[in-house]
Write an enzyme that holds these catalytic residues in place. Structure first.
Site, PDB file in Angstrom:
ATOM      1  CE1 TYR A  44      -3.456  -2.802   0.889  1.00 14.43           C
ATOM      2  CE2 TYR A  44      -4.955  -0.377   1.131  1.00 14.43           C
ATOM      3  CZ  TYR A  44      -5.058  -1.871   1.018  1.00 14.43           C
ATOM      4  OH  TYR A  44      -5.774  -2.486   0.328  1.00 14.43           O
ATOM      5  CE  LYS A  58       1.726 -17.595  -3.130  1.00 18.64           C
ATOM      6  NZ  LYS A  58       1.015 -18.864  -3.547  1.00 18.64           N
ATOM      7  CG  ASP A  85      -2.213 -20.372  -2.120  1.00 23.91           C
ATOM      8  OD1 ASP A  85      -1.913 -21.008  -1.291  1.00 23.91           O
ATOM      9  OD2 ASP A  85      -1.818 -20.702  -3.192  1.00 23.91           O
ATOM     10  CG  ASP A  98      -8.219  -4.697   0.909  1.00 32.30           C
ATOM     11  OD1 ASP A  98      -8.870  -4.425   2.025  1.00 32.30           O
ATOM     12  OD2 ASP A  98      -8.308  -4.641  -0.358  1.00 32.30           O
ATOM     13  CG  ASP A 146     -13.593  -6.822   2.555  1.00 28.65           C
ATOM     14  OD1 ASP A 146     -12.890  -6.146   3.109  1.00 28.65           O
ATOM     15  OD2 ASP A 146     -14.259  -6.138   1.138  1.00 28.65           O
TER      16      ASP A 146
HETATM   17  C1  IPM Z   1     -10.491  -1.375   4.250  1.00 27.69           C
HETATM   18  C2  IPM Z   1     -10.135  -0.826   2.617  1.00 27.69           C
HETATM   19  C3  IPM Z   1      -9.310   0.044   2.058  1.00 27.69           C
HETATM   20  C4  IPM Z   1      -8.122  -0.994   2.595  1.00 27.69           C
HETATM   21  C5  IPM Z   1      -9.349   1.356   0.827  1.00 27.69           C
HETATM   22  C6  IPM Z   1     -11.344   2.039   0.940  1.00 27.69           C
HETATM   23  C7  IPM Z   1      -8.445   1.795   0.353  1.00 27.69           C
HETATM   24  O1  IPM Z   1     -10.798  -1.701   1.803  1.00 27.69           O
HETATM   25  O2  IPM Z   1     -10.659  -0.812   5.475  1.00 27.69           O
HETATM   26  O3  IPM Z   1     -10.092  -2.662   3.856  1.00 27.69           O
HETATM   27  O4  IPM Z   1      -8.289  -0.934   0.861  1.00 27.69           O
HETATM   28  O5  IPM Z   1      -7.570  -0.856   3.241  1.00 27.69           O
HETATM   29 MG    MG Z   2     -10.628  -3.230   2.143  1.00 26.88          MG
END
Ligand code: IPM
Ligand code: MG
Length: 451
Positions: A228, A280, A313, A337, A341
């Site tokens: 990032y 990884k 993975d 990240d 999710d």
């Molecule tokens: C998160 C979001 C952010 C990230 C984005 C909005 C930049 O997806 O907080 O997970 O990738 O960190």
């Molecule tokens: Mg995210």
């Protein structure tokens, strides 16, 4: 814990009037009667470090003192805090789309819970993200940043959405506000609890037979390093006219060590005390370094914590095949990240998931400065319709009380109110499974009533 808490409170009162010896013997008796031993610390106001009052020869018992905050800590990381009066100073950044709606639903709950426990809340509201662009021409306005600097913690809504899609890339809400906030305050530790409540089992896409014990995990994601932020990060034109883009994944020992420490502390506060490091390391140099540092650090500092390893993975697969196996998942920025999710969806609604981003700096009370936000994003599709689930924002406020103020009792009360409301069948559409649904405001009102 209840007995110990009441007992200890009484003794702490005595200690306040100078009877240190009694408190000493209390610590010893707690250690003897409980399954775990305890140490006390009492936070020093305006100082990052608690002041040791005395050390027991039978480590790990310690007593620290000051006037502000009193906590009993188990050596396994559990903590019971005694609320000395605190005045919380918070920067509130509602952001865009559903952000302001769920924030408005949260603040009265936070205020009521704090007031009930004798604390005071002072907050100021500032534009961020698209709202910052609209109000001040910039996703992270200077006055917003200044207000965050002056606060003990940031309560954040959500930013971004279609309205600002034509703004130059680096000035867009996410790149222009969220990432700079993380970098500015060195919010290196992203803590995302993945909890699937028994009452919401149906909201998970995972077959119930695969999760007989539900899901109760925490994703610890490194947040200020890796791909990032690594340099170089640019797009250039090659001599033959082709475009070439580069992002750089870079990690150094100290960055890995400090996030490992957060994972260790988190694991110690949980029953299973297990960290799964996801990397990884069959391909990436950075992962080889992560593997080495985390393995050495856990072995040296936390022999009581079990460390397991998964390649990223495989981890992605395991998260859907058998999510119940995870306790604390530790990983680098981009893997975190993606996996957080995935964790969010296996835990049901995004509208339920809170998150804490903890900083390297300490606030006035000696707790980590942090930014607390729901994991779900700004949800433009349901904005302005009183449909959003406010629970993630409310639970993020509870996380703030825990991590940035040590107010575990107040946090627990808010969390219990959320649970009780859901158990009683009051649900927003995302968790109503086709049954009767209430709006954001009614959901928040029901939770408020339970405080
Ligand atoms: C998160 C979001 C952010 C990230 C984005 C909005 C930049 O997806 O907080 O997970 O990738 O960190
Ligand atoms: Mg995210």
């Amino acid at each position: 814990m209840k007995f110990a808490e009441a007992h200890a409170l009484e003794k702490v009162e005595k200690w306040k009037s100078g009877r240190v010896e009694e408190l000493k013997s209390l610590v010893v008796s707690l250690a003897k009667q409980g399954k775990e031993s305890f140490f006390y610390f009492i936070k020093v106001k305006l100082s990052a470090k608690p002041t040791p009052l005395f050390h027991f020869s039978t480590s790990p018992l310690l007593l620290f003192r000051s006037e502000q905050q009193i906590s009993i800590c188990g050596n396994a990381g559990t903590r019971v805090s005694f609320p000395a009066i605190m005045d919380l100073k918070i920067a509130v950044l509602p952001g865009d789309y559903i952000g302001p709606e769920v924030m408005e639903a949260t603040l009265p709950i936070l205020e009521k819970a704090l007031k009930k426990h004798g604390h005071t809340l002072e907050y100021s509201v500032h534009p961020v993200g698209g709202a910052g662009i609209d109000a001040c021409g910039k996703a992270l306005p200077d006055e917003t940043l200044a207000a965050c600097r002056a606060a003990d913690a940031i309560l954040f809504g959500s930013v971004g959405g279609p309205k600002w899609k034509d703004v130059p890339r680096n000035e867009q809400p996410e790149r222009g506000a969220l990432l700079p906030l993380r970098k500015n305050f060195e919010l290196f530790a992203n803590v995302r609890p993945g909890l699937l409540l028994p009452a919401l089992m149906q909201s998970s896409p995972i077959a119930p037979a695969r999760i007989p014990n539900g899901i109760d995990m925490v994703c610890i994601r490194e947040l200020t390093g890796g791909i990032y932020f690594g340099q170089p990060k640019q797009t250039t034109t090659l001599p033959n006219g082709e475009l070439e883009a580069v992002d750089t994944m870079r990690y150094r020992t100290s960055e890995i060590e400090r996030i490992t420490d957060v994972a260790i502390a988190t694991a110690r506060g949980r029953e299973r005390k297990t960290i799964c490091l996801v990397d990884k390391s069959n391909v990436l140099e950075t992962s080889v370094l992560w593997n080495k540092i985390v393995t050495e650090r856990v072995a040296a500092l936390a022999p009581d914590v079990t460390l397991t390893h998964l390649l990223v993975d495989n981890a992605a697969m395991q998260l859907v095949a058998n999510p119940g196996q995870f306790d604390v998942l530790l990983t680098e920025n981009m893997f975190g990240d993606i996996l957080s999710d995935e964790m969010a969806v296996v835990c049901g609604s995004l509208g339920m998931l809170s998150s804490a981003s903890l900083g390297a700096q300490k606030n006035r009370y000696g707790f980590p400065f942090g930014l607390y936000e729901p994991s779900g994003g700004s949800a433009p599709d349901i904005a302005g319709q009183d449909k959003a689930n406010p629970c993630a924002q409310i639970l993020s406020a509870a996380l703030m009380l825990r991590h940035s103020f040590g107010l575990h009792d107040v946090a627990a009360e808010i969390e219990a109110a959320v649970r009780a409301t859901i158990d009683a069948g009051t649900r927003t559409a995302d968790i109503a499974f086709g049954g009767n649904a209430v709006g954001t405001k009614a959901m928040a009102a029901a939770i408020l009533e339970k405080i």
